[in-house]
Write an enzyme that holds these catalytic residues in place. Structure first.
Site, mmCIF file in Angstrom:
data_model
loop_
_atom_site.group_PDB
_atom_site.id
_atom_site.type_symbol
_atom_site.label_atom_id
_atom_site.label_comp_id
_atom_site.label_asym_id
_atom_site.label_seq_id
_atom_site.Cartn_x
_atom_site.Cartn_y
_atom_site.Cartn_z
ATOM 1 N N GLU A 214 0.836 -1.195 0.000
ATOM 2 C CA GLU A 214 0.000 0.000 0.000
ATOM 3 C C GLU A 214 0.870 1.243 0.000
ATOM 4 O OE1 GLU A 214 0.742 -0.835 4.356
ATOM 5 O OE2 GLU A 214 -0.063 -2.061 2.743
ATOM 6 N N ASP A 215 0.250 2.369 -0.319
ATOM 7 C CA ASP A 215 0.953 3.643 -0.276
ATOM 8 C C ASP A 215 1.187 4.083 1.165
ATOM 9 O OD1 ASP A 215 1.111 3.799 -2.976
ATOM 10 O OD2 ASP A 215 -0.099 5.618 -3.195
ATOM 11 N N GLN A 216 2.058 5.050 1.294
ATOM 12 C CA GLN A 216 2.357 5.602 2.608
ATOM 13 C C GLN A 216 1.113 6.180 3.279
ATOM 14 O OE1 GLN A 216 5.829 8.068 2.591
ATOM 15 N NE2 GLN A 216 5.330 9.088 4.497
ATOM 16 N N GLU A 217 0.193 6.740 2.490
ATOM 17 C CA GLU A 217 -1.004 7.380 3.038
ATOM 18 C C GLU A 217 -2.199 6.434 3.132
ATOM 19 O OE1 GLU A 217 -0.943 10.363 4.345
ATOM 20 O OE2 GLU A 217 1.170 10.553 3.806
ATOM 21 N N LYS A 337 -3.442 3.760 -8.867
ATOM 22 C CA LYS A 337 -3.308 5.124 -9.389
ATOM 23 C C LYS A 337 -3.225 5.120 -10.909
ATOM 24 C CE LYS A 337 -1.338 7.314 -5.276
ATOM 25 N NZ LYS A 337 -0.215 8.089 -4.701
#
Length: 402
Positions: A214-217, A337
């Protein structure tokens, strides 16, 4: 010709070379072969007095095993080259090809000594502790088998990446500032789990296999994301963990020891929520096209490689004139994305809606490993591992754990 003619041999070497049976009974057989009334030699041509005093001279080198927990072990031996050469010479000259080698006898005796002290058993296949006794300087090296942990994690805070960056102070080699782990223990999920797991098992470091990323956010909810961690140089094993372990914004679920690392690749599905914004307003009719996504197949291009990923279900909810949330259950490995913007993923949201779209973020609501693909095989019920031999009072301090 008497067996020892031309050589002065101690009882263990005499019984080892010219007797048969259990290798642990070589000394007794040697006394029988030598006969009553004959004095034992003060020195042996082969071992130079090592074998009769093996436990006293080499036993202390095994005390370092007290720093480890184990149920099975194996002992290997390094001999002085001159000692091994003399043993080979006698066996060759006396045509004793089937006789036990000195190295095998010493390893068997040290294994018997350690087994009696700890209650652990010898395992030549996959021992929990491998020991190399160096008789050249009476030292020993200890190599514990890695511990493999399987579990899931949920993440309730943003700004925390999954994979850790190498420690800036040591470039990943391990130093006091990172707890010898080689990664920043606070800036990533990897660092948080490494700090907890390596501290619990007194391990050197951890390496991870993740089921997706997953992304950091991004947030990770539901039952959590599965992972497997291999702990290198653990001093402990056979531990039972709580159902949940809270480590700030990261919570571990179902942490347990398993037999091995997973067979790759691991097939899984993700339920994900995407926040999507369009360049302009989107009509209800246009948004209705999103219903076509359920049951479709995505083509994902990585260079010249084409990979297909299925969308099992899709639904949406409007959040503004030009924004909406998309809920999907998809095969693992979809670059979300790029799926929104349209780069190398077909079909994609920008093409489907006829306008430029961007992804403001995505959160995982559930990750499910497909049947038969769980990372790591469950280990069986096991007794608590025994520790190495207790060090006598007044002995040397234990080696420092790193």
């Amino acid at each position: 010709m008497r067996p020892e003619r031309g050589y002065v041999l101690c009882d263990p070497c005499l019984g080892r070379l010219f007797g048969s049976g259990n290798i642990l009974h070589c000394e007794k057989r040697g006394r029988i072969i030598r006969g009553k009334g004959r004095d034992r030699p003060s020195e042996c041509h082969i071992c130079k007095g090592l074998c009769p005093s093996l436990e006293e001279s080499c036993g202390p080198s095994l005390w370092g095993a007290a720093a480890y927990e184990f149920e099975t072990f194996v002992v290997g031996v390094r001999l002085k080259s001159s000692m091994a050469e003399r043993d080979d010479e006698v066996r060759s000259r006396c045509r004793l090809a089937g006789a036990a080698a000195l190295r095998a006898y010493v390893a068997a005796m040290l294994s018997s000594y350690l087994g009696a002290m700890t209650g652990a058993s010898v395992d030549h296949g996959a021992p929990e502790l491998s020991i190399t006794a160096d008789l050249r300087d009476n030292t020993a090296e200890f190599h514990p088998r890695p511990v493999v942990l399987s579990g899931r994690y949920t993440k309730s805070v943003r700004g925390l990446s999954q994979k850790g960056a190498p420690c800036g102070g040591c470039a990943g080699e391990g130093c006091t500032s990172c707890g010898m782990l080689g990664v920043d223990t606070g800036g990533s999920v990897e660092g948080v789990i490494s700090g907890h797991a390596c501290g619990t098992y007194s391990a050197r470091r951890a390496s991870f296999t993740w089921v997706g990323g997953e992304d950091q956010e991004s947030l990770v909810g539901g039952r959590g994301r599965p992972f497997v961690a291999q702990l290198v140089q653990p001093h402990r094993r056979g531990l039972v963990h709580p159902a949940t372990v809270r480590l700030g914004g990261v919570v571990l679920h179902g942490l347990r020891e398993v037999r091995s690392m997973p067979q790759l690749p691991v097939r899984f599905r993700s339920k994900v929520r995407l926040a999507v914004s369009a360049k302009g307003e989107i009509s209800d009719d246009t948004l209705g096209r999103l219903a076509d996504l359920g049951g479709s197949t995505l083509a994902v291009y990585e260079g010249r490689r084409r990979v297909e990923r299925a969308i099992h279900s899709a639904s949406h909810s409007r959040t503004g004139p030009g924004s909406f949330e998309l809920h999907m259950e998809v095969d693992g490995g979809v670059p979300f994305k790029r799926f929104v913007s349209g780069e190398t993923v077909f079909p994609n949201l920008s093409d489907l809606l006829g306008t430029v779209c961007s992804c403001g973020g995505f959160d995982f609501e559930e990750i499910t490993v497909e049947r038969g693909g769980h990372p790591g095989a469950r280990g069986g019920t096991r007794r608590r591992p025994r520790k190495g031999p207790a060090r006598p009072a007044g002995g040397r301090d234990r080696p420092r754990k790193t």
